[in-house]
Design a protein around this motif. Sequence first.
Motif, short mmCIF file in Angstrom:
data_model
loop_
_atom_site.label_atom_id
_atom_site.label_comp_id
_atom_site.label_asym_id
_atom_site.label_seq_id
_atom_site.Cartn_x
_atom_site.Cartn_y
_atom_site.Cartn_z
N ASP A 40 0.91 -1.36 -0.15
CA ASP A 40 0.08 0.02 -0.07
C ASP A 40 0.87 1.48 -0.01
O ASP A 40 0.43 2.40 0.17
N GLY A 41 2.21 1.09 0.03
CA GLY A 41 3.08 2.27 -0.12
C GLY A 41 3.31 2.83 1.21
O GLY A 41 4.10 3.61 1.29
N HIS A 42 3.04 2.18 2.20
CA HIS A 42 3.43 2.61 3.68
C HIS A 42 4.96 2.20 3.91
O HIS A 42 5.48 1.10 3.76
N VAL A 43 5.56 3.15 4.53
CA VAL A 43 7.13 2.99 4.95
C VAL A 43 6.88 1.86 6.20
O VAL A 43 6.20 2.06 7.20
N ILE A 44 7.70 0.72 6.03
CA ILE A 44 8.03 -0.18 7.04
C ILE A 44 9.26 -0.35 7.85
O ILE A 44 9.42 -1.06 8.76
N ASP A 45 10.18 0.21 6.92
CA ASP A 45 11.52 0.54 7.55
C ASP A 45 12.66 1.39 6.65
O ASP A 45 12.28 1.53 5.45
N GLU A 46 13.72 1.63 7.30
CA GLU A 46 14.90 2.18 6.59
C GLU A 46 15.57 1.19 6.47
O GLU A 46 16.03 0.45 7.06
N VAL A 47 16.18 0.96 5.18
CA VAL A 47 17.00 0.12 4.75
C VAL A 47 18.21 0.48 3.85
O VAL A 47 18.37 1.61 3.27
N LEU A 48 19.20 -0.60 3.49
CA LEU A 48 20.29 -0.49 2.80
C LEU A 48 20.32 -1.68 1.88
O LEU A 48 19.86 -2.58 1.92
N LEU A 49 20.33 -1.24 0.52
CA LEU A 49 20.39 -1.84 -0.44
C LEU A 49 21.64 -2.34 -1.24
O LEU A 49 22.24 -1.23 -1.76
N LEU A 50 22.21 -3.41 -1.33
CA LEU A 50 23.66 -3.95 -1.84
C LEU A 50 23.36 -4.42 -3.18
O LEU A 50 22.71 -5.45 -3.37
N ALA A 51 23.88 -3.90 -4.26
CA ALA A 51 23.47 -4.44 -5.76
C ALA A 51 24.83 -5.06 -6.19
O ALA A 51 25.95 -4.44 -6.18
N MET A 52 24.53 -6.27 -6.53
CA MET A 52 25.56 -7.31 -7.22
C MET A 52 24.99 -7.70 -8.55
O MET A 52 24.45 -8.99 -8.26
N LEU A 53 25.49 -7.19 -9.50
CA LEU A 53 24.80 -7.37 -10.92
C LEU A 53 25.75 -8.54 -11.34
O LEU A 53 26.89 -8.40 -11.32
N ARG A 54 24.89 -9.15 -12.38
CA ARG A 54 25.76 -10.49 -13.23
C ARG A 54 26.93 -9.77 -14.13
O ARG A 54 26.48 -8.62 -14.59
N PRO A 55 28.04 -10.35 -14.05
CA PRO A 55 28.40 -11.60 -13.48
C PRO A 55 29.26 -11.25 -12.22
O PRO A 55 29.83 -12.28 -11.67
N ARG A 56 28.95 -10.10 -11.72
CA ARG A 56 30.04 -9.73 -10.69
C ARG A 56 29.22 -10.17 -9.30
O ARG A 56 29.18 -9.18 -8.50
N SER A 57 28.96 -11.29 -9.06
CA SER A 57 28.16 -11.85 -7.68
C SER A 57 28.37 -13.05 -7.66
O SER A 57 29.17 -13.95 -8.39
N TYR A 58 28.12 -13.74 -6.27
CA TYR A 58 28.32 -15.08 -6.06
C TYR A 58 27.85 -16.12 -6.97
O TYR A 58 28.44 -17.06 -7.38
N THR A 59 26.61 -15.80 -7.45
CA THR A 59 25.90 -16.78 -8.25
C THR A 59 26.17 -16.47 -9.91
O THR A 59 25.86 -17.31 -10.62
N ARG A 60 26.69 -15.46 -10.12
CA ARG A 60 26.96 -14.78 -11.49
C ARG A 60 25.61 -14.63 -12.06
O ARG A 60 25.44 -14.56 -13.42
N GLU A 61 24.54 -14.32 -11.34
CA GLU A 61 23.34 -13.59 -11.52
C GLU A 61 23.11 -12.51 -10.78
O GLU A 61 23.97 -12.11 -9.79
#
Length: 450
Positions: A40-61
């Motif tokens: 519904d768009g209600h704020v539920i927490d402040e967060v940090l997002l760490l992005a690791m895009l393919r192929p530079r990630s653990y899974t290569r995804e």
Amino acid sequence: MLWFRSINSCCRVMVTQGHFRFNWQPKSQRIYYGTAVDGDGHVIDEVLLLAMLRPRSYTREDVLELHTHGGGVCAQRVLRACIEAGARPARPGEFTLRAFLNGRLDLSQAENVLQLINARTATAADSALAGLQGGLGQLVSDLRQDVLEILAELEARLDFDDDLPPMDVPALIQDITELHKDIESALRTSKAGSLLRHGLQVAIVGRPNVGKSSLLNSWTGTNRAIVTEIAGTTRDVLEAGLTVSGVPLTLLDTAGIRTSSDTVEKLGVERSTAAAAAADMVLMVIDAAAGWTDADGEIFESLWGKEGPGGRGCLVKGPALLVANKSDLAGSRPLSLPLLAKETFKAIVSTSAKTRDGLTDLDAAILQLAGAPQLAAGGVSWSVNERQAEALVRAHEALMAVVESIEADMPLDCWTIDLRSALIALGEVTGQGVGEEVLDSIFSKFCIGK
């Protein structure tokens, strides 16, 4: 851990500072601050997002990590919002399985991820890290390449033997012998690896007041066991943990074994006998000052029978050491043992629980008896597990069959059949040609987060 179908699914939950949340694409290896919102768009927490895009990630995804505030409520609310946005809980080992399927890890490296997670000592963790960095995988890859080259030459001779120079058979046998040695070297790490992963359960048995509990306390550097001058103080099996050269030991201090009319002490003696029968190794403790007594002989017979290990009446399944405790009171008096006892105990170690003399020798004797004396020297490298060892044994047997075929002057076709078997077995170590059932068995042992 969750699995999203796409980055957009995750971005339905994440609102970054200064960005609209739909159709936003993060850049790889970046950390973003923002808020998590529900459907519904209600704020539920402040967060940090760490992005690791393919192929530079653990899974290569593409991999995105959301870091919430600590505490169950915050994490659960964000988790629920992610699932409502299209995510699903990851299956056990799914991330490492995807890393394997995408070529990020071979199967031996993937198994070392699990061994690293489950490591109980720093030495076990170091061994798993060495395997994760490709130690075994590289060796097996080199072995497979050597086998492939031999196989390619033999198959070429099946079709074009008349156009090729004569085969150097002694050199071929030498090459296969070198492959044998490399496989045997890898297999020798199996015992040490098993000890690092599973540890040993060691039962300490003997008659009352020979210093079993004092030895336990001195050995572990604790006051885990109650020690008094009264015989029969220990009435139950007491456990204490100890690490010897990276091997986790579970020490079982048992009640002194003797004939007693006391109901509680009789139960303790029964449990002592059961502990000795179930343990990986048994330490029988005697009083070095008193020497081998008739009471020690009775205990020996109750545990190992009249015929010793393997005979009728023998309850103990594991190897045994004799510990002559209270060496500080014994002086230089020689220890005399019955012949059957000499044959049963693989080593005799003199110790003093009071002065701590002989404890280092006891550590070394345990590693020697367990079949991994090299652990005492440190510097542990990678090791093979049970699945890998079984495949290596089959590869070794197939190569031995090649040599037997050569020496028996069998046709070249027979040589190539066994070489292909060796190639298949080596491939199973690193995951080439492994079936779905094997993969399911391996990765089902992982935790959800890996």
